[in-house]
Write a protein that holds these residues in place. Structure first.
Motif, short mmCIF file in Angstrom:
data_model
loop_
_atom_site.label_atom_id
_atom_site.label_comp_id
_atom_site.label_asym_id
_atom_site.label_seq_id
_atom_site.Cartn_x
_atom_site.Cartn_y
_atom_site.Cartn_z
N LYS A 79 4.42 3.09 35.61
CA LYS A 79 5.58 3.94 35.32
C LYS A 79 5.95 3.80 33.85
O LYS A 79 5.75 2.76 33.24
CB LYS A 79 6.77 3.57 36.22
CG LYS A 79 6.52 3.92 37.66
CD LYS A 79 7.79 3.90 38.45
CE LYS A 79 7.49 4.30 39.88
NZ LYS A 79 8.64 4.11 40.74
N HIS A 80 6.51 4.84 33.32
CA HIS A 80 6.92 4.88 31.93
C HIS A 80 8.45 4.88 31.93
O HIS A 80 9.08 5.92 32.10
CB HIS A 80 6.36 6.13 31.25
CG HIS A 80 4.86 6.19 31.36
ND1 HIS A 80 4.22 6.63 32.50
CD2 HIS A 80 3.91 5.82 30.50
CE1 HIS A 80 2.91 6.55 32.32
NE2 HIS A 80 2.70 6.05 31.12
N LEU A 81 9.02 3.70 31.78
CA LEU A 81 10.45 3.50 32.01
C LEU A 81 11.25 3.64 30.72
O LEU A 81 10.89 3.09 29.68
CB LEU A 81 10.69 2.11 32.60
CG LEU A 81 9.96 1.80 33.91
CD1 LEU A 81 10.18 0.34 34.31
CD2 LEU A 81 10.42 2.73 35.02
N SER A 82 12.37 4.35 30.82
CA SER A 82 13.32 4.43 29.72
C SER A 82 14.28 3.24 29.83
O SER A 82 14.29 2.53 30.85
CB SER A 82 14.12 5.73 29.79
OG SER A 82 14.98 5.71 30.93
N GLY A 128 8.92 13.46 23.78
CA GLY A 128 9.62 14.66 23.33
C GLY A 128 10.84 15.03 24.15
O GLY A 128 11.37 16.12 24.00
N ASP A 129 11.32 14.11 24.99
CA ASP A 129 12.50 14.42 25.81
C ASP A 129 13.76 13.71 25.29
O ASP A 129 14.78 13.68 25.96
CB ASP A 129 12.26 14.07 27.28
CG ASP A 129 11.99 12.59 27.51
OD1 ASP A 129 11.91 11.83 26.54
OD2 ASP A 129 11.86 12.20 28.69
N ILE A 167 2.72 15.35 31.01
CA ILE A 167 4.18 15.36 31.00
C ILE A 167 4.68 16.68 31.56
O ILE A 167 4.37 17.75 31.03
CB ILE A 167 4.72 15.16 29.57
CG1 ILE A 167 4.16 13.84 29.02
CG2 ILE A 167 6.23 15.17 29.55
CD1 ILE A 167 3.86 13.86 27.56
N CYS A 168 5.45 16.61 32.65
CA CYS A 168 6.01 17.81 33.27
C CYS A 168 7.22 18.28 32.47
O CYS A 168 8.17 17.52 32.25
CB CYS A 168 6.40 17.54 34.72
SG CYS A 168 7.05 19.03 35.52
N LEU A 169 7.19 19.54 32.05
CA LEU A 169 8.28 20.11 31.26
C LEU A 169 9.51 20.42 32.10
O LEU A 169 10.58 20.63 31.56
CB LEU A 169 7.79 21.40 30.57
CG LEU A 169 6.72 21.22 29.52
CD1 LEU A 169 6.12 22.56 29.11
CD2 LEU A 169 7.28 20.48 28.31
#
Length: 153
Positions: free
Chosen positions: A40-43, A82-83, A103-105
């Protein structure tokens, strides 16, 4: 003690000591969030939501500082999709190249794509430009299966 298959705790403690930092329980809890959520790519917000369940006293500012420190120490890889939010994942020393990301837009889901299709292109670019390439990153933007289905309805 935390079981981290992809993180050598002895090496990590030594790296902290070399920089005159301590591997505090809070920092270990933040690291555990990545171990418990592989791939997972966690913020910072994602990590904070995870660690709050285990340790309510860890604040968002502590999570941000810890993520920046772990990124500076190359324990975590910091990525921008880019989010407007940085995302982090465990920095895998074993892989020669980083994987690519889908990456889902629509929903912001990030998936990994493991095939490294750019090795030949890298070789050609390196040869033609006399440039030693040590790494690359590729991001593909589009719509995941779930969002494609909802867009068609």
């Amino acid at each position: 003690m935390i079981c981290m298959a992809t993180i050598n705790m002895g090496d990590l403690k030594q790296r902290f000591q070399e920089r005159q930092y301590k591997l505090t329980p809070q920092r270990q809890i933040v690291l555990q969030a990545f171990v418990d959520n592989p791939g997972k790519h966690l913020s910072a917000e994602d990590v904070h939501n995870i660690v709050r369940k285990q340790s309510a006293e860890i604040g968002l500012a502590t999570v941000y500082r810890t993520l920046e420190l772990l990124s500076d120490m190359d324990v975590l890889q910091k990525m921008d999709f880019g989010d407007g939010r940085s995302r982090y994942e465990i920095n895998e020393d074993s892989s020669e190249h980083h994987h690519h990301h889908l990456i889902c837009l629509s929903c912001g889901t990030v998936k990994e794509f493991e095939d490294d299709l750019l090795e030949t292109l890298e070789t050609v670019i390196a040869r033609k430009s006399n440039f030693k390439i040590v790494d690359h990153q590729v991001k593909f933007y589009g719509y995941c299966d779930k969002c494609q289905s909802s867009r068609e309805d």
